[in-house]
Write a protein that holds these residues in place. Structure first.
Motif, short mmCIF file in Angstrom:
data_model
loop_
_atom_site.label_atom_id
_atom_site.label_comp_id
_atom_site.label_asym_id
_atom_site.label_seq_id
_atom_site.Cartn_x
_atom_site.Cartn_y
_atom_site.Cartn_z
N UNK A 91 0.83 -1.21 0.00
CA UNK A 91 0.00 0.00 0.00
C UNK A 91 0.85 1.25 0.00
N UNK A 92 2.02 1.17 0.63
CA UNK A 92 2.94 2.30 0.53
C UNK A 92 3.37 2.49 -0.92
N UNK A 93 3.67 1.39 -1.59
CA UNK A 93 4.09 1.49 -2.99
C UNK A 93 2.97 2.06 -3.86
N UNK A 94 1.73 1.66 -3.56
CA UNK A 94 0.61 2.14 -4.37
C UNK A 94 0.46 3.66 -4.21
N UNK A 95 0.56 4.15 -2.97
CA UNK A 95 0.48 5.60 -2.73
C UNK A 95 1.60 6.31 -3.48
N UNK A 96 2.76 5.68 -3.43
CA UNK A 96 3.95 6.19 -4.09
C UNK A 96 3.68 6.46 -5.59
N UNK A 97 3.08 5.51 -6.27
CA UNK A 97 2.81 5.64 -7.70
C UNK A 97 1.83 6.78 -7.98
N UNK A 98 0.84 6.88 -7.09
CA UNK A 98 -0.17 7.92 -7.25
C UNK A 98 0.47 9.31 -7.15
N UNK A 99 1.33 9.48 -6.15
CA UNK A 99 1.98 10.78 -5.94
C UNK A 99 2.91 11.10 -7.10
N UNK A 100 3.56 10.08 -7.65
CA UNK A 100 4.47 10.31 -8.77
C UNK A 100 3.70 10.88 -9.97
N UNK A 101 2.52 10.32 -10.25
CA UNK A 101 1.73 10.81 -11.37
C UNK A 101 1.36 12.29 -11.16
#
Ligand code: HEM
Ligand code: HEM
Ligand SMILES: [Fe+2]
Lengths: 448, 229
Positions: A11-21
């Motif tokens: 879930x940390x990684x998922x948040x990470x991808x969202x913020x990158x976009x």
């Protein structure tokens, strides 16, 4: 994956991808403003777009590091995470604070200091949040049966990063001192303690992916982080040339910061040599691509391009120009962006049990993101040289010189499009992996 | 060959040694700071100006001491280069000063706030920065009005306050507009009067701003410009 509690990392990684976009979106807003298309000026002025762009960058990287720690620490410590429910509390409160900060920027609520724009009241919340994070991984290590070098270096890096956030929270009414201690956060992070985090995560990945003996990998880890501090601490002086600090910093900063690329060179040679000595062929080739790519691109972006403008005689002309932005992009991407991508590429198949590595979209993501970033860096380099020559060397008016850089920003955004295409492909693969599940848990012997 | 414990000793020893050196230099930097930054000149207005600077994140577009963003000019020496009067006019309506150019946010500062921001920038401009920013060291290609001509002794007050920020005359002044040496040969008084009254009505899309001048000030400037032959 070996423990249930490691799943939180997903879930940390998922948040990470969202913020990158989101970060990339704000990058484009600024890019367009720079070629004269500033239609959003009244709602998102350049300073709001920039604060959002850079803070999202730092936050997604930290989110990635935290996810990496929640994945790596239980595995290295050989036990479940301490109080895994609290890790959820930590993730959610982290996101809430981040969202408030980003929204605040759009309403002129910030501290107005580059990279440390998050307003003071939120700083305190960040501190509490990070203390909780350190407590959880700290207790996991404390109760561990074994204490590997990798987990100690990772913890030490994260702990120092938290500690170094504090000097950025002191108020100075003297601009020089304000700046002096701002660098304790910004420089000592990226050219100091974050390199410990990077080294530890690379060590973990190299051990898993190459099967080289842990003792060998970790011995060189010590040498590399030793080189980092040897050069990086006094290397802070390369930010103390022109801000009102004493003259000896020209020499101290010049000499020690010129040594900083050695740590990145060490990192690259270490990764390549461990790969050469590999004892096995790990099926996850993509994770290996990102791991070796990170070690190499960090040397190019941070080591080589940093070295290019670190001498006082050069920095005198390039200080505070697009040359700095050129180096900032490739260094952050090569060292820390790719590091987080490497962890994700390794951990996702482990967390979800779906072995989607080695398909075409994965390789395409790797190459287009990296070629895109090289193109962006090249365009910024030409824009930077143009600016330095016209504005600093010839004495042309600022805005007149900027006009001449517009064409390079068109080029930059074309390259950024390629970069973004790569990132989107990576996220597409991320989503295809599905959610983490307990079936993916495997026994110690077959885990690697 | 190097053993793991030797490698660890290298790491721990190096960290300790270089952290200690860094702290010692920090103490010395703090000791020298008041002199180098001329802290005794930091007025209450300058302190207040710093808060305005931070509250509005001016560093998100500008650099100061070379730190910040690269979208707008470095302001380290701006007061020394362009003068307080010009900056007051500029801050009242930034977009009017650079029509059609890259935009700054229009802040509705009170006169006192403008003075505070300017006091802060003026204080920063006097910090000993080891001679940064450097002077341009390549001669720009010659552009028209560069022949040195005899200068009239008396410049109108408004000329030094406003026009110098953007125009060179006799080699001194800003670089935004063309040099004004010999401008009296180029244009007659009537044209110059219309020009100063409202530049865009004379030349559509020009980047010369319409400046707040009284009739008297304008006529004085026109007489002065017309005499530059
Ligand atoms: C991964 C490591 C690195 C990252 C993420 C990074 C990133 C950055 C960023 C974002 C800035 C702009 C900071 C600001 O103005 O607030 C910067 C400035 C700078 N970096 Fe790095 N950097 C790294 C490593 C290095 C190395 C190894 C060197 C030297 C060999 C170096 C030399 C410089 C110099 C000289 C500046 C100042 C530029 C100026 O005067 O405007 N950097 N770096
Ligand atoms: C892909 C689209 C992107 C675009 C169009 C873009 C564009 C920009 C622009 C225009 C700036 C402001 C420069 C200025 O002050 O004038 C900036 C700053 C910055 N961006 Fe990006 N960016 C993008 C992606 C990224 C990525 C992926 C990273 C990091 C991995 C990144 C890291 C940074 C950093 C560190 C700064 C601050 C640089 C400094 O202060 O020296 N950007 N970006
Ligand atoms: Fe640095």
């Amino acid at each position: 994956m070996r423990f249930k509690s490691q799943k939180i990392a997903f879930w940390f990684f998922a948040v990470c991808m969202l913020l990158l976009i989101l970060q990339v979106t704000y990058g484009f807003i600024m890019g367009f403003a720079r070629i004269g298309m500033d239609g959003l000026h009244d709602f998102i002025p350049f300073n709001a777009a920039r604060a959002t762009h850079t803070n999202l960058l730092v936050v997604w990287l930290l989110t990635g590091f935290m996810g990496a720690a929640y994945y790596i620490i239980p595995e290295e410590a050989d036990r479940e995470l301490h109080m895994p429910q609290l890790a959820w509390v930590q993730l959610i409160s982290w996101v809430v604070v981040g969202v408030i900060a980003i929204v605040g920027f759009h309403f002129n609520w910030w501290e107005g200091r580059k990279f440390l724009e998050i307003p003071r009241p939120l700083d305190y919340l960040v501190v509490v949040n990070v203390l909780l994070f350190l407590y959880l991984i700290g207790m996991t290590i404390w109760n561990a049966k074994k204490h590997s070098t990798t987990q100690l270096v990772l913890f030490f890096g994260l702990f120092c990063a938290a500690l170094l956030y504090l000097p950025g929270m002191i108020y100075f009414d003297n601009q020089t001192l304000d700046s002096y201690f701002r660098w304790w956060v910004v420089h000592l992070w990226v050219e100091g303690v974050w390199e410990l985090i990077m080294g530890a995560i690379l060590a973990f990945l190299l051990i898993k992916l190459t099967g080289v003996d842990r003792e060998v990998v970790e011995k060189w880890l010590y040498v590399i982080v030793g080189l980092t501090f040897l050069s990086g601490i006094l290397g802070t002086g390369h930010h103390y040339y022109w801000i009102g600090t004493p003259k000896y910093w020209l020499m101290v900063g010049g000499i020690f910061s010129a040594l900083e690329p050695l740590a990145f060179l060490g990192m690259a040679l270490w990764a390549i040599n461990m790969y050469r000595k590999k004892g096995k062929d790990h099926p996850n080739k993509l994770a290996l691509y990102w791991t070796l790519g990170c070690a190499i691109m960090s040397f190019v972006g941070a080591g080589f391009l940093g070295f290019a403008h670190t001498w006082p005689q050069v920095n005198k002309w390039t200080h505070g120009t697009l040359i700095t932005a050129m180096h900032g992009h490739m260094a952050f991407w090569g060292a820390y962006g790719m590091l987080v991508f490497a962890v994700i590429a390794y951990a996702l198949p482990q967390l979800t049990g779906r072995k989607l590595f080695n398909n075409l979209s994965g390789y395409l993501a790797f190459w287009s993101a990296n070629i895109g970033m090289v193109g962006m860096t090249g365009a910024l380099a030409v824009a930077g040289i143009t600016q330095v020559y016209l504005e600093r060397k010839l004495g042309l008016d600022f805005l007149a010189a900027q006009k001449e850089t517009e064409v390079h920003f068109i080029g930059m955004m074309l390259a950024a499009l390629l970069f973004t295409f790569g990132v989107i492909l990576f996220i597409y693969d991320f989503i295809r992996h599905g959610k983490p599940n307990d079936e993916a848990i495997v026994a110690a012997t077959s885990a690697e | 060959m190097l053993s793991k414990s030797q490698a660890r000793a290298f790491f721990l020893g190096g960290t300790f040694l270089f952290s200690a050196a860094f702290l010692i230099l920090t103490v010395d930097t703090l000791r020298q700071n008041p002199t180098r930054t001329k802290e005794q000149n930091m007025s209450a207005a300058a302190r207040a100006g710093k808060l305005i600077w931070e509250k509005n994140n001016c560093m998100g577009c500008h650099t100061l001491l070379g730190e910040g963003a690269y979208y707008a000019p470095d302001l380290t020496k701006i007061v020394q280069q362009k003068g307080a009067e010009y900056l007051k006019v500029f801050l009242t309506d930034p977009q009017a000063m650079y029509p059609g150019q890259r935009r700054m946010v229009k802040y509705n500062f009170t006169d006192q706030e403008k003075e505070q921001v300017i006091a802060f920038l003026e204080w920063v401009g006097n910090i000993d920065t080891n001679n940064w920013p450097p002077k341009p060291n390549i001669e720009p290609p010659a552009t028209g009005n560069t022949v040195a001509l005899a200068l009239p002794a008396e410049k109108p007050e408004k000329y030094t306050q406003l026009c110098m920020a953007c125009h060179k005359l006799g080699g001194t002044g800003g670089v935004v507009g063309p040099a004004l040496d010999g401008v009296g040969k180029k244009y007659d008084a009537e044209y110059l009067d219309r020009w100063l009254k409202d530049p865009p009505s004379v030349k559509a899309g020009t980047t010369m701003p319409k400046l707040p001048l009284t009739d008297n000030e304008r006529q004085e400037l026109v007489r002065f410009l017309a005499s530059l032959k």
